[in-house]
Each structure stands twice: as C-alpha cells, then as structure tokens.
Enzyme design. Structure first.
Site, PDB file in Angstrom:
ATOM      1  N   LYS A 202       8.399  -2.737   7.528  1.00 57.97           N
ATOM      2  CA  LYS A 202       8.995  -3.516   6.429  1.00 57.97           C
ATOM      3  C   LYS A 202       8.589  -2.992   5.051  1.00 57.97           C
ATOM      4  CE  LYS A 202       9.632  -7.636   9.228  1.00 57.97           C
ATOM      5  NZ  LYS A 202       9.417  -9.090   9.391  1.00 57.97           N
TER       6      LYS A 202
ATOM      7  N   ASN B  84      13.450  -6.595   5.364  1.00 59.22           N
ATOM      8  CA  ASN B  84      13.739  -6.736   6.796  1.00 59.22           C
ATOM      9  C   ASN B  84      15.223  -6.573   7.117  1.00 59.22           C
ATOM     10  OD1 ASN B  84      14.899  -9.209   6.026  1.00 59.22           O
ATOM     11  ND2 ASN B  84      14.156 -10.248   7.860  1.00 59.22           N
TER      12      ASN B  84
ATOM     13  N   THR C  51      -8.885  -7.628   6.856  1.00 60.87           N
ATOM     14  CA  THR C  51      -9.258  -6.838   5.683  1.00 60.87           C
ATOM     15  C   THR C  51      -8.952  -7.675   4.445  1.00 60.87           C
ATOM     16  OG1 THR C  51      -8.567  -4.857   6.893  1.00 60.87           O
ATOM     17  CG2 THR C  51      -8.999  -4.610   4.538  1.00 60.87           C
TER      18      THR C  51
ATOM     19  N   ASP D 133      -9.261  -7.337   1.361  1.00 56.64           N
ATOM     20  CA  ASP D 133      -8.662  -6.656   0.210  1.00 56.64           C
ATOM     21  C   ASP D 133      -7.133  -6.711   0.259  1.00 56.64           C
ATOM     22  OD1 ASP D 133     -11.130  -6.061  -0.753  1.00 56.64           O
ATOM     23  OD2 ASP D 133     -11.094  -3.930  -0.237  1.00 56.64           O
ATOM     24  N   LYS D 134      -6.555  -6.663   1.463  1.00 56.15           N
ATOM     25  CA  LYS D 134      -5.098  -6.744   1.586  1.00 56.15           C
ATOM     26  C   LYS D 134      -4.600  -8.126   1.189  1.00 56.15           C
ATOM     27  CE  LYS D 134      -4.502  -3.151   5.092  1.00 56.15           C
ATOM     28  NZ  LYS D 134      -3.991  -2.822   6.446  1.00 56.15           N
TER      29      LYS D 134
ATOM     30  N   GLY E  11       8.222 -18.620  16.895  1.00 59.95           N
ATOM     31  CA  GLY E  11       9.144 -18.154  15.875  1.00 59.95           C
ATOM     32  C   GLY E  11      10.575 -17.954  16.342  1.00 59.95           C
TER      33      GLY E  11
END
Length: 276
Positions: A65, A86, A153, A155-156, A238
């Site tokens: 994406k 997407n 993570t 930081d992301k 989903g």
C-alpha cells in the site's frame, strides 16, 4: 470485457474476486477480476504489465500500500492524507489514480453494520503499516475521546502521529505501554492474523472491549480468540470491512455503489463452505 485484479503477496487467500463477481452480477456489469501475486521486489513492474494487457483497475493489499502511494500519479484526498493506496484506476490519459477506501469501509462496517458509534470512545489501533495509515483519519473524523497507536517499532507509530498531528492528538507507544488501560474498541490492523500469529498484546487489555480484526477467517483469528478468552464484550472480523471497501472501489471504477448486506452474508457463507 474489462479486467481488474487484487495485487498482493500473499494473495491466494483473497476473497476480493468473489466479492467483485457478486457486485458485477448485482449491477449487470461484465468484468473479469483476478488475484495477482507480485514478487516483493517487482510490485511496480507487475502493475505496469497488468495495465499493458488492458487492466482497468486494481485493489492493493499487503504489503504494497505504501509502494502504491508512490506509484500513483494522481491521488484522491483520502489517499493523500493516508499516504497509502489500496485502489488504482487506470485513466485513459495515462495517469494512475490512487485512492484509499479502507477507512470508509471500516467506519461503515463498525458504525452502520455493527451499530457501534465511535464518538467519545477510547480506541486502540494496533499496527503502523499501510492498513493502519488508511483508517486513522476516518477514525479521527468520528471524534473519539482517544486514538492510541501501538506498534512493535514505536518510531513507526510516532511517524503516523506526526502525519496526522494537524487533525487531532494521538497517543503512541509499544504494546506494553498500554497495559492496564481501558479501551472501548481495539482494532488489529497488523498482518499477524494472516500468518496465524499474534501481536504482543498485554494480557489485561480486552475486558469488556469491542475487539475488531481487520483480517477475516472461517474461524476466530488468533487476535479474536485471545480477546474472547480475556473477556471481550464483542468480537468482529474484517469481512464486513472488506466488502464495504470493495464497494467503494467498485464505485470508483463503475460509478455505482453496490448493495453490500447480501454480499457480506454470501462472503460469510463462502468462508464457512469454501466450495459454495
């Protein structure tokens, strides 16, 4: 016959061909829609090759994406905000229009199909990849009391926080930073369930919460099974989001938004009985 595809890696599991075939039947469109596996290092070439064969549009799934955002030559507002794409529509001018229908699909499923208003709620979003990026602004637009982003993570997650800082305040951290906190809605936007794995969820997180996995399966995903064991008040996968975001893609390509409730039921039947 117009040709469309969903592109990803892996992609064989995708139910997008099933969904778009039913949309086409419903609306009287004649299309061919397939699943296209792209090597991890050949996403752009695979897209361009598909277009050269006459492809009209594509859906993009994990892990492409962000690459799709870079490849698009023109973006819708919601794709520009998400910095993730997407859906492609291949224009006659040669442009590639990039859109992101994930957010509207998620909100429609949670608020309309599942009747869970998000205003004033405390929401924890797990993951900081393309799936998460596509739903942050639509979630914020529903005016929750809090939106927190957890990621292996941190930081992301912080990067996403900065990306959407002008819209609302977002809290970020590692999963363990949210241990002991209460959330009304916990959304799994990681790809862990695709590999039958779990994000490192704190043990006490789910009590009385609504647990929502953006992926879908014929049975409870590991995320939803953990939520059930820990006392979540409601579980949802989903499948509804997939159909709703697909309907938005169909609208972009064909100018008509198909009815979704029947297709959601058909998808769930197909997940239980794959040969039907």
């Amino acid at each position: 016959m117009d040709t469309y595809a969903v592109i990803g890696n892996p992609v064989a599991h995708s139910k997008s061909p099933f969904i778009h075939a039913r949309f086409a039947q419903q609306t009287g469109r004649i299309i061919h829609y397939t699943a296209l596996l792209a090597p991890l290092d050949r996403f752009e070439q695979t897209v361009l090759d598909f277009r050269k064969t006459g492809g009209k549009g594509m859906n993009i799934t994990v892990p492409f994406k962000f690459e799709a955002f870079t490849l698009a030559s023109r973006l819708t507002d919601r794709a520009s905000a998400a910095r993730a794409v997407n859906t492609f529509r291949f224009e006659e001018t040669g442009e590639i229009l990039g859109d992101n229908t994930d957010g509207v699909g998620l909100i429609c499923d949670i608020e309309v199909n599942l009747n869970f208003p998000l205003a004033g709620k405390r929401i924890l979003l797990m993951g900081a990849g393309g799936a998460a990026s596509g739903v942050i602004l639509p979630l914020l637009q529903q005016q929750p009391d809090l939106l927190a982003i957890a990621n292996r993570t941190p930081d992301k997650a912080v990067s996403l926080q900065r990306q959407f800082a002008s819209y609302s305040n977002i809290t970020t951290g590692h999963y363990h930073d949210f241990a002991g906190q209460h959330f009304d809605l916990i959304i799994n936007a990681t790809s862990a369930s695709l590999h039958n794995e779990l994000p490192p969820v704190p043990a006490d997180l789910f009590r009385n919460a609504f647990a929502y996995d953006m992926l879908y399966s014929s049975r409870l995903t590991p995320f939803l099974e953990l939520a059930r064991v820990q006392g979540a008040g409601y579980l949802a996968d989903g499948a509804g989001m997939l159909v709703e975001q697909a309907a938005e893609s169909f609208l972009l390509w064909h100018g008509i938004r198909p009815e979704t409730q029947t297709v959601i039921r058909q998808l769930r039947d197909n997940l239980r009985h794959p040969t039907s």
